[in-house]
Design an enzyme around this catalytic site. Structure first.
Site, PDB file in Angstrom:
ATOM      1  N   ASN A 220     -98.679 -19.431  48.855  1.00 37.09           N
ATOM      2  CA  ASN A 220     -98.394 -18.974  47.500  1.00 37.09           C
ATOM      3  C   ASN A 220     -99.657 -19.297  46.708  1.00 37.09           C
ATOM      4  OD1 ASN A 220     -97.667 -18.476  44.900  1.00 37.09           O
ATOM      5  ND2 ASN A 220     -95.682 -19.517  44.998  1.00 37.09           N
TER       6      ASN A 220
ATOM      7  N   ALA B  67    -101.713 -18.339  40.552  1.00 35.63           N
ATOM      8  CA  ALA B  67    -102.551 -17.467  39.702  1.00 35.63           C
ATOM      9  C   ALA B  67    -103.753 -16.900  40.453  1.00 35.63           C
ATOM     10  CB  ALA B  67    -103.008 -18.226  38.470  1.00 35.63           C
TER      11      ALA B  67
ATOM     12  N   ARG C 246     -92.235 -26.494  34.611  1.00 35.04           N
ATOM     13  CA  ARG C 246     -92.945 -25.266  34.283  1.00 35.04           C
ATOM     14  C   ARG C 246     -91.988 -24.076  34.124  1.00 35.04           C
ATOM     15  NH1 ARG C 246     -96.530 -21.885  38.631  1.00 35.04           N
ATOM     16  NH2 ARG C 246     -97.538 -20.662  37.026  1.00 35.04           N
TER      17      ARG C 246
ATOM     18  N   HIS D  68     -94.215 -15.468  46.749  1.00 35.72           N
ATOM     19  CA  HIS D  68     -94.139 -15.753  45.318  1.00 35.72           C
ATOM     20  C   HIS D  68     -92.703 -16.092  44.968  1.00 35.72           C
ATOM     21  CE1 HIS D  68     -98.205 -14.435  44.724  1.00 35.72           C
ATOM     22  NE2 HIS D  68     -97.927 -13.421  45.528  1.00 35.72           N
TER      23      HIS D  68
ATOM     24  N   TYR E 214     -89.122 -20.093  36.992  1.00 36.57           N
ATOM     25  CA  TYR E 214     -89.336 -20.773  38.277  1.00 36.57           C
ATOM     26  C   TYR E 214     -88.200 -21.708  38.688  1.00 36.57           C
ATOM     27  CZ  TYR E 214     -94.056 -18.939  37.711  1.00 36.57           C
ATOM     28  OH  TYR E 214     -95.130 -18.099  37.550  1.00 36.57           O
TER      29      TYR E 214
ATOM     30  N   ARG F 216     -92.986  -8.627  36.082  1.00 40.38           N
ATOM     31  CA  ARG F 216     -93.508  -9.457  34.989  1.00 40.38           C
ATOM     32  C   ARG F 216     -94.697  -8.734  34.328  1.00 40.38           C
ATOM     33  NH1 ARG F 216     -94.331 -15.346  37.218  1.00 40.38           N
ATOM     34  NH2 ARG F 216     -94.695 -15.698  35.000  1.00 40.38           N
TER      35      ARG F 216
ATOM     36  N   GLU G  11     -97.671 -14.083  52.490  1.00 34.03           N
ATOM     37  CA  GLU G  11     -97.838 -14.418  51.063  1.00 34.03           C
ATOM     38  C   GLU G  11     -96.458 -14.546  50.422  1.00 34.03           C
ATOM     39  OE1 GLU G  11    -100.184 -11.425  49.116  1.00 34.03           O
ATOM     40  OE2 GLU G  11     -99.603 -12.077  47.105  1.00 34.03           O
TER      41      GLU G  11
ATOM     42  N   PRO H 223    -102.359 -23.349  42.307  1.00 30.97           N
ATOM     43  CA  PRO H 223    -102.359 -24.052  41.030  1.00 30.97           C
ATOM     44  C   PRO H 223    -101.039 -23.978  40.250  1.00 30.97           C
ATOM     45  CG  PRO H 223    -103.710 -22.069  40.908  1.00 30.97           C
ATOM     46  CD  PRO H 223    -103.372 -22.285  42.359  1.00 30.97           C
ATOM     47  N   ASN H 224    -100.700 -25.105  39.675  1.00 30.14           N
ATOM     48  CA  ASN H 224     -99.543 -25.264  38.777  1.00 30.14           C
ATOM     49  C   ASN H 224     -98.195 -25.268  39.488  1.00 30.14           C
ATOM     50  OD1 ASN H 224    -101.116 -25.341  36.307  1.00 30.14           O
ATOM     51  ND2 ASN H 224    -101.543 -23.200  36.713  1.00 30.14           N
TER      52      ASN H 224
HETATM   53  C1  DQA Z   1     -96.384 -17.197  41.375  1.00 33.51           C
HETATM   54  C2  DQA Z   1     -96.626 -15.949  40.516  1.00 33.51           C
HETATM   55  C3  DQA Z   1     -98.020 -15.957  39.913  1.00 33.51           C
HETATM   56  O1  DQA Z   1     -98.228 -14.784  39.133  1.00 33.51           O
HETATM   57  C4  DQA Z   1     -98.181 -17.163  39.021  1.00 33.51           C
HETATM   58  O2  DQA Z   1     -99.499 -17.228  38.515  1.00 33.51           O
HETATM   59  C5  DQA Z   1     -97.816 -18.441  39.691  1.00 33.51           C
HETATM   60  C6  DQA Z   1     -96.666 -18.470  40.603  1.00 33.51           C
HETATM   61  C7  DQA Z   1     -94.937 -17.266  41.882  1.00 33.51           C
HETATM   62  O3  DQA Z   1     -94.698 -18.080  42.789  1.00 33.51           O
HETATM   63  O4  DQA Z   1     -94.062 -16.562  41.394  1.00 33.51           O
HETATM   64  O5  DQA Z   1     -98.397 -19.483  39.421  1.00 33.51           O
HETATM   65  O6  DQA Z   1     -97.241 -17.126  42.505  1.00 33.51           O
END
Ligand code: DQA
Length: 142
Positions: free
Chosen positions: A74, A77, A18, A100, A23, A107, A98, A10-11
Site C-alpha cells: 500500500n 500517497a 487519521r 488501498h 480509514y 475520492r 497493490e 506514509p501516514n
Molecule cells: C490509501 C489511499 C491513498 O490515496 C492515500 O494517500 C493513502 C492511503 C488507502 O489505503 O486508501 O495514504 O493508499
C-alpha cells in the site's frame, strides 16, 4: 513456504487517528496483527515494513530481490506520485499486489492515477483490512 514482504507507505502508521470516516477506527497495530494472522492462516511467511519515506521504501524493495517471492504494497500517497517506487518494483521484478484501504476511485480526482498499478499484477481497492487478506490469498493460491 512463500516469503511475502508487506509494505505500508506514509501516514498509514496513523490509522485509527487519521480520517476515521475514510480509514476506520482500527489502528495500525491492529492492521499489522491482521496481516500476520492471515499470513499464518494462509501458510505464508510475512515480513512487515512501514515507512513515511520514499527512499526507504525504494531501498526495501531493492533489498527484497532474491529474498521474497511476493510483495504486497500500500504505497499510500506515493501511489499517485512515485515513479521511483514503480521503477524499483520493475527493477526487482517481484510479483506485486497493490492494496488501498479506501476506494481511491471514488475520492479526489488525483487519487485515480497510480504509478504502481502500471506494474502490479493485481490492485485491490476499498475493502479495508480485508483487502490485505485478498492480496495474501493471491500468493497462497487460496
Ligand atoms: C490509501 C489511499 C491513498 O490515496 C492515500 O494517500 C493513502 C492511503 C488507502 O489505503 O486508501 O495514504 O493508499
Amino acid at each position: 513456504m512463500k516469503k511475502i514482504l508487506v509494505i505500508n507507505g506514509p501516514n498509514l502508521n496513523l490509522l485509527g487517528l487519521r480520517e476515521p470516516a475514510i480509514y476506520g477506527n482500527r489502528d495500525f497495530k491492529a492492521l499489522e496483527a491482521f496481516i500476520l494472522e492471515n499470513g499464518l492462516d494462509l501458510g505464508l511467511q510475512i515480513e512487515l515494513f512501514q515507512s513515511n519515506h520514499e527512499g526507504a521504501i525504494v531501498d526495501k524493495i531493492q533489498q527484497a530481490y532474491g529474498v521474497f517471492d511476493g510483495i504486497v504494497i500500500n504505497p499510500a500517497a506515493y501511489t499517485h506520485t512515485s515513479v521511483a517506487i514503480l521503477d524499483a518494483l520493475k527493477g526487482v521484478a517481484i510479483p506485486t499486489v497493490e492494496v488501498h484501504l479506501s476506494d481511491v476511485d471514488s475520492r479526489e480526482e488525483f487519487r485515480r492515477h497510480s504509478f504502481v498499478s502500471l506494474y502490479a499484477s493485481k490492485v485491490i481497492k476499498g475493502k479495508g483490512f480485508d483487502g490485505y487478506r485478498e492480496a495474501l490469498e493471491y500468493f497462497s493460491g487460496k
